[in-house]
Each structure stands twice: as C-alpha cells, then as structure tokens.
Design a protein around this motif. Structure first.
Motif, PDB file in Angstrom:
ATOM      1  N   SER A 189       0.844  -1.190   0.000  1.00  0.00           N
ATOM      2  CA  SER A 189       0.000   0.000   0.000  1.00  0.00           C
ATOM      3  C   SER A 189       0.874   1.232   0.000  1.00  0.00           C
ATOM      4  O   SER A 189       1.810   1.312   0.807  1.00  0.00           O
ATOM      5  N   ILE A 190       0.588   2.166  -0.898  1.00  0.00           N
ATOM      6  CA  ILE A 190       1.332   3.427  -0.895  1.00  0.00           C
ATOM      7  C   ILE A 190       0.343   4.524  -0.580  1.00  0.00           C
ATOM      8  O   ILE A 190      -0.560   4.823  -1.368  1.00  0.00           O
ATOM      9  N   GLU A 191       0.490   5.099   0.617  1.00  0.00           N
ATOM     10  CA  GLU A 191      -0.441   6.123   1.074  1.00  0.00           C
ATOM     11  C   GLU A 191      -0.146   7.434   0.348  1.00  0.00           C
ATOM     12  O   GLU A 191       0.975   7.925   0.368  1.00  0.00           O
ATOM     13  N   GLU A 192      -1.167   7.977  -0.285  1.00  0.00           N
ATOM     14  CA  GLU A 192      -1.021   9.244  -1.000  1.00  0.00           C
ATOM     15  C   GLU A 192      -1.533  10.401  -0.151  1.00  0.00           C
ATOM     16  O   GLU A 192      -2.497  10.262   0.600  1.00  0.00           O
ATOM     17  N   ASP A 193      -0.908  11.555  -0.309  1.00  0.00           N
ATOM     18  CA  ASP A 193      -1.421  12.781   0.282  1.00  0.00           C
ATOM     19  C   ASP A 193      -2.073  13.549  -0.860  1.00  0.00           C
ATOM     20  O   ASP A 193      -1.394  14.089  -1.739  1.00  0.00           O
ATOM     21  N   LEU A 194      -3.404  13.566  -0.876  1.00  0.00           N
ATOM     22  CA  LEU A 194      -4.101  14.129  -2.037  1.00  0.00           C
ATOM     23  C   LEU A 194      -3.967  15.647  -2.147  1.00  0.00           C
ATOM     24  O   LEU A 194      -4.284  16.226  -3.183  1.00  0.00           O
ATOM     25  N   SER A 195      -3.495  16.283  -1.069  1.00  0.00           N
ATOM     26  CA  SER A 195      -3.262  17.729  -1.162  1.00  0.00           C
ATOM     27  C   SER A 195      -1.875  17.987  -1.747  1.00  0.00           C
ATOM     28  O   SER A 195      -1.504  19.128  -2.015  1.00  0.00           O
ATOM     29  N   ASN A 196      -1.136  16.913  -1.949  1.00  0.00           N
ATOM     30  CA  ASN A 196       0.227  17.047  -2.455  1.00  0.00           C
ATOM     31  C   ASN A 196       0.556  15.752  -3.226  1.00  0.00           C
ATOM     32  O   ASN A 196       1.336  14.921  -2.769  1.00  0.00           O
ATOM     33  N   LYS A 197      -0.061  15.622  -4.397  1.00  0.00           N
ATOM     34  CA  LYS A 197      -0.007  14.350  -5.116  1.00  0.00           C
ATOM     35  C   LYS A 197       1.405  14.012  -5.571  1.00  0.00           C
ATOM     36  O   LYS A 197       2.122  14.856  -6.102  1.00  0.00           O
ATOM     37  N   SER A 198       1.749  12.745  -5.386  1.00  0.00           N
ATOM     38  CA  SER A 198       3.107  12.314  -5.701  1.00  0.00           C
ATOM     39  C   SER A 198       3.314  12.239  -7.210  1.00  0.00           C
ATOM     40  O   SER A 198       2.364  12.032  -7.972  1.00  0.00           O
ATOM     41  N   PRO A 199       4.588  12.381  -7.655  1.00  0.00           N
ATOM     42  CA  PRO A 199       4.897  12.202  -9.082  1.00  0.00           C
ATOM     43  C   PRO A 199       4.441  10.819  -9.562  1.00  0.00           C
ATOM     44  O   PRO A 199       4.007  10.661 -10.697  1.00  0.00           O
ATOM     45  N   LEU A 200       4.520   9.835  -8.659  1.00  0.00           N
ATOM     46  CA  LEU A 200       4.107   8.476  -8.999  1.00  0.00           C
ATOM     47  C   LEU A 200       2.632   8.423  -9.373  1.00  0.00           C
ATOM     48  O   LEU A 200       2.242   7.830 -10.383  1.00  0.00           O
ATOM     49  N   LEU A 201       1.795   9.079  -8.564  1.00  0.00           N
ATOM     50  CA  LEU A 201       0.357   9.095  -8.836  1.00  0.00           C
ATOM     51  C   LEU A 201       0.068   9.787 -10.157  1.00  0.00           C
ATOM     52  O   LEU A 201      -0.707   9.306 -10.973  1.00  0.00           O
ATOM     53  N   LEU A 202       0.739  10.926 -10.366  1.00  0.00           N
ATOM     54  CA  LEU A 202       0.501  11.691 -11.598  1.00  0.00           C
ATOM     55  C   LEU A 202       0.978  10.919 -12.824  1.00  0.00           C
ATOM     56  O   LEU A 202       0.410  11.029 -13.899  1.00  0.00           O
ATOM     57  N   GLN A 203       2.009  10.107 -12.622  1.00  0.00           N
ATOM     58  CA  GLN A 203       2.502   9.284 -13.725  1.00  0.00           C
ATOM     59  C   GLN A 203       1.554   8.125 -14.005  1.00  0.00           C
ATOM     60  O   GLN A 203       1.269   7.815 -15.158  1.00  0.00           O
ATOM     61  N   TYR A 204       1.041   7.499 -12.931  1.00  0.00           N
ATOM     62  CA  TYR A 204       0.206   6.310 -13.104  1.00  0.00           C
ATOM     63  C   TYR A 204      -1.250   6.619 -13.422  1.00  0.00           C
ATOM     64  O   TYR A 204      -1.954   5.781 -13.963  1.00  0.00           O
ATOM     65  N   ASN A 205      -1.732   7.809 -13.040  1.00  0.00           N
ATOM     66  CA  ASN A 205      -3.104   8.169 -13.374  1.00  0.00           C
ATOM     67  C   ASN A 205      -3.164   9.608 -13.862  1.00  0.00           C
ATOM     68  O   ASN A 205      -3.723  10.478 -13.206  1.00  0.00           O
ATOM     69  N   PRO A 206      -2.567   9.864 -15.028  1.00  0.00           N
ATOM     70  CA  PRO A 206      -2.520  11.237 -15.522  1.00  0.00           C
ATOM     71  C   PRO A 206      -3.894  11.786 -15.892  1.00  0.00           C
ATOM     72  O   PRO A 206      -4.119  12.980 -15.825  1.00  0.00           O
ATOM     73  N   VAL A 207      -4.809  10.893 -16.247  1.00  0.00           N
ATOM     74  CA  VAL A 207      -6.129  11.346 -16.702  1.00  0.00           C
ATOM     75  C   VAL A 207      -6.960  11.901 -15.550  1.00  0.00           C
ATOM     76  O   VAL A 207      -7.511  12.981 -15.623  1.00  0.00           O
ATOM     77  N   HIS A 208      -7.052  11.150 -14.457  1.00  0.00           N
ATOM     78  CA  HIS A 208      -7.899  11.589 -13.339  1.00  0.00           C
ATOM     79  C   HIS A 208      -7.111  12.076 -12.140  1.00  0.00           C
ATOM     80  O   HIS A 208      -7.636  12.807 -11.310  1.00  0.00           O
ATOM     81  N   LYS A 209      -5.851  11.652 -12.011  1.00  0.00           N
ATOM     82  CA  LYS A 209      -4.987  12.042 -10.879  1.00  0.00           C
ATOM     83  C   LYS A 209      -5.633  11.654  -9.550  1.00  0.00           C
ATOM     84  O   LYS A 209      -5.617  12.414  -8.583  1.00  0.00           O
ATOM     85  N   LYS A 210      -6.279  10.489  -9.532  1.00  0.00           N
ATOM     86  CA  LYS A 210      -6.993  10.065  -8.324  1.00  0.00           C
ATOM     87  C   LYS A 210      -6.517   8.693  -7.875  1.00  0.00           C
ATOM     88  O   LYS A 210      -5.949   7.919  -8.655  1.00  0.00           O
ATOM     89  N   ILE A 211      -6.824   8.399  -6.632  1.00  0.00           N
ATOM     90  CA  ILE A 211      -6.642   7.032  -6.137  1.00  0.00           C
ATOM     91  C   ILE A 211      -8.022   6.384  -6.055  1.00  0.00           C
ATOM     92  O   ILE A 211      -9.013   7.104  -6.005  1.00  0.00           O
ATOM     93  N   PRO A 212      -8.125   5.062  -6.045  1.00  0.00           N
ATOM     94  CA  PRO A 212      -7.027   4.095  -6.051  1.00  0.00           C
ATOM     95  C   PRO A 212      -6.424   3.875  -7.448  1.00  0.00           C
ATOM     96  O   PRO A 212      -7.104   4.030  -8.460  1.00  0.00           O
TER      97      PRO A 212
END
Lengths: 222, 221
Positions: B32-55
């Motif tokens: 599990s990689i906990e994201e801080d949605l007020s400060n989205k990680s480069p990883l999240l932006l790379q893996y979900n560029p369309v919505h920039k959301k988790i999961p």
C-alpha cells in the motif's frame, strides 16, 4: 433453442445505437422497439424499473440495462467478432476509456456547449485536455481496438457522430480537425465502415432534432 | 514470476477500500502506498494522468485506475475467490448494481449529507427510492452475491462501511431498519465478514475527518 432478442431504444440516442452496432457486428438478429420517452411503454417500465431508460436489451425475456453493461453481455453471449480484447490488462484499458467517454467527455462537452464567459473558457480547456487524452490512446492505431473496431470504438461513436453534429448546430469551434487531427482521422475511418453507417441516425432528421433540442434547452434556461 | 502488486491509496477512501477487500479476499499480497491528495506524488501523476486520483493498482509496473475497473481486473487476473458469478446474465446484474451504487446511491447519500432543511428532505426521498431497489434485490439472499460476498457487495459495501459514520455526524438515521430490514441486515452481515472487519478504517479518525469535510462544504456554501 430459438433466441429472442429485443432492443428497446430511440433512433437518436447514441447509447441505443451502440447496442444496434454491437448486435449487427456479431450478426445477431433482433427485434427493435422504438420508445417514445415522453410516453414510456409498460414494457420499458417493467424491464428497467430502476432507471426507466433506454437502451434495454431483452434476451429470452431477461432484461439488461445500462449500455456498457449490455455491450459486455453481448460480447459474452455471442463470441464471434469479439468487442473486448482477451488480455485482462487490455480489457481494463478498454473499460477505463469507455467509462471516461461516458462519464467525463460527454458531461464536459455538455457544459462546454452551454457555459458562458469565463466559465466557458475553463470548461473548453478542460474538454480540450480530455479529448487529447482520448486522442493519444489511438497511438498510431487505425482504431482504439487496433486493426478492427472494438469496445472503445463502439462507445466512442458518440464522439465520431454526435460531437461534430452538435458542433455544426451550435457553430462553435471546440471540436475541430485542427485541434484533433488524429481523432478526426479515426472519425473518417470509422464512418467509412458500412455497418457503422447502417446504425447511425439519418443525418437530416438528426440535424433537425439536435437543433430543436438545443433551442429548447436554450429557451428553458432563459 | 515474482508478482509486484502496489496500491496507491488513502486510508479513508471508500473506493480504495473496495480494491483492498478484493485483494485480501483473493489472498493477493500487495504494497500500500499512502497518497497525500493535497500534495499528489509524481508516482500518482505518472500512473493516473487522466484523473490524478486514487485508487490506482499497479501490477508488474502496469497501472489500472477507476475502482470498479480495478475490481474486474483483479477478478480476471487472480481466479481464486471469484467475485463475479459464472453466468453472463448474473454477471450483467452484478455490473448493473455496481454502477447503480456509484451513479445513484452515492450522490443521493452525499446529497443528504451536505444539504439542509427542505433540500435535505427531498434528498431523503431520493435515497429511499434507491434503497427500495436494493431491498428488492436482496430478497431471498444474504448478500448481493448470494451466500458469499461478491462484486456487487464490494461495490455497494461503502454503504455498510460508511453510512453509520455519516449518520453519527448529521445525527439522523439514513437507513432505518423498519423501512429497509434486508438492507440493514446486509449492512450488519457485510461488516462482520472477517476480511471486511479487519480492513475498516479507524472509526473516530474517520468521523473527525468526514465531519471536517462536511463543515468545510457547508461553510463554503
């Protein structure tokens, strides 16, 4: 066993037309029932009590509603000319883009059509970004499905046919070949396919219908 | 081949929880990689560029977004403990109810949560409409999936997991047992399933967080 396949739809709905396309692609004979949504039939209300909407597919008396759910069902029952790929990751990508088109692109498009002033600018930019994502998915392929049309192409017919038509009626320039050359190339290719053209609303009738609806929406909001 | 399964998530997201439930039911090991949605990680932006959301599920480097799409992928990739039933018609029904959860039930409950006065009363009418359909669907069944929890249960599970939190915050019962006995029973049964129970977010922490969200929303309105 004799199959009984019925489709309850409307001639102008992209959601209804995509089911016709899927059935025709697979050569499935079906009975089509045109619904009058201002006077919904008892059958429609019986077969889709939750949403009371079209399209509804009724297969041997069992109803299925929600167009993308129907598309998957059709693909599972009639497995010639598959719509979804076999590989789970590719299937996930297809479902992702299907969801994106219906949940994001369509809604943003509606907002962009009717927003004014500063809001219009923002929504138009949002629409541009979204459509660019979709365009990038083509990635050198003829179709989203690869060499032949697949799930995403079928869902995206709304983009190929309905988007340019609405644009024509509204006289706006949000969805142009200049902005989306790759997407427009795909539109040309997909609208050359016979079965796709068999399943599209007749142009003049469609144009008149969209004009009337837009007038109606505009005067309702004033 | 060594599997690499990562889940970009937040501790409080009901959508991420669906994926956690699915992976745990199938006994799939994941990070599990906990994201801080007020400060989205480069990883999240790379893996979900369309919505920039988790999961976002990342399986051997390949990302999948949108919780229901992820659930399908998980079910197709790891075949133990099938989430979807065998027959195409029953599968279509499961898909239908999952969509119903997100398209109808969720907005209606959010509506009741953030509205007040007359608007809230109307929002309640909408909820009751939706719950009636769920009540109907549960007739003769313990879970939406039958004897065991399945795809539709996981999709609708946020109701069982979260509605009591919302009720606590607004001080009003949303799912009344007398009105919806089957849905109420399902809610209680669902959170008793061991995998579900052990994955529930910490209650007090969740109440505080969601209360904060509501206040922010009402304050901004």
């Amino acid at each position: 066993m004799a199959e009984e396949v019925k489709l309850y739809g409307t001639w102008s709905s992209p959601f209804s037309r995509r089911i016709e396309l899927a059935l025709k692609l697979k050569g499935v004979p079906f009975e089509y029932i045109e619904e009058d949504l201002s006077n919904k039939s008892p059958e429609l209300l019986k077969y889709n009590p939750v949403h009371k909407k079209i399209p509804v597919l009724v297969h041997n008396s069992k109803p299925i509603a929600e167009s993308q759910v129907i598309l998957e069902y059709i693909d599972e029952i009639w497995n010639n000319n598959p719509i979804l790929p076999q590989d789970p990751y590719q299937r996930a990508m297809a479902r992702f883009w299907g969801k994106f088109i219906d949940e994001k692109a369509l809604a943003t498009r509606m907002k962009a059509n009717f927003a004014e002033g500063k809001e219009r600018e923002l929504v138009t930019e949002e629409f541009f970004q979204q459509m660019k994502f979709l365009e990038n998915e083509l990635n050198g392929k003829d179709f989203f499905g690869g060499e032949t049309i697949g799930f995403v192409d079928i869902v995206a017919i709304v983009v190929a046919i309905w988007f340019p038509l609405t644009q024509e009626v509204l006289g706006v320039e949000t969805f142009t070949e200049e902005k989306f050359p790759v997407l427009f190339k795909w539109i040309r290719k997909i609208t050359e396919i016979d079965v796709v053209n068999e399943c599209r609303p007749p142009r003049e009738k469609h144009l008149a219908y969209v004009k009337a609806r837009i007038e109606g929406l505009k005067s309702a909001s004033k | 081949m060594a599997e690499e399964v990562k889940l970009l998530t937040t501790w409080s997201s009901p959508f991420a929880l669906r994926v956690v439930w699915a992976l745990k039911l199938k006994g799939v090991q994941f990070d599990s990689i906990e994201e801080d949605l007020s400060n989205k990680s480069p990883l999240l932006l790379q893996y979900n560029p369309v919505h920039k959301k988790i999961p976002v599920l990342v399986h051997n480097g390949k990302p999948i977004s949108e919780s229901l799409v992820i659930l399908e992928y998980v079910d197709e990739t790891w075949r133990q403990y099938p989430l979807l039933p065998d027959g195409p018609y029953d599968r279509a029904r499961a898909h239908f109810w999952a969509k119903f959860s997100d398209d109808k039930v969720s907005p209606s409950i959010w509506g009741v949560f953030i509205k007040q006065g007359k608007e809230r009363e109307e929002a309640f009418d909408q909820i009751f409409e939706n719950l009636k359909f769920l009540e109907e669907e549960l007739k003769g069944k313990r879970f939406f999936g039958g004897e065991k929890i399945g795809f539709a249960d996981l999709a609708l599970g946020w109701i069982a997991e979260r509605v009591c939190v919302l009720e606590e915050i607004i001080g009003v019962k949303i799912v009344e047992e007398e009105k919806f006995p089957l849905v109420s029973a399902w809610m209680q049964e669902f959170v008793k399933v061991p995998i579900i129970k052990e994955s529930l977010p910490p209650h007090e922490k969740l109440v505080t967080k969601i209360r904060g969200i509501r206040e922010k929303f009402l304050g901004a309105a």
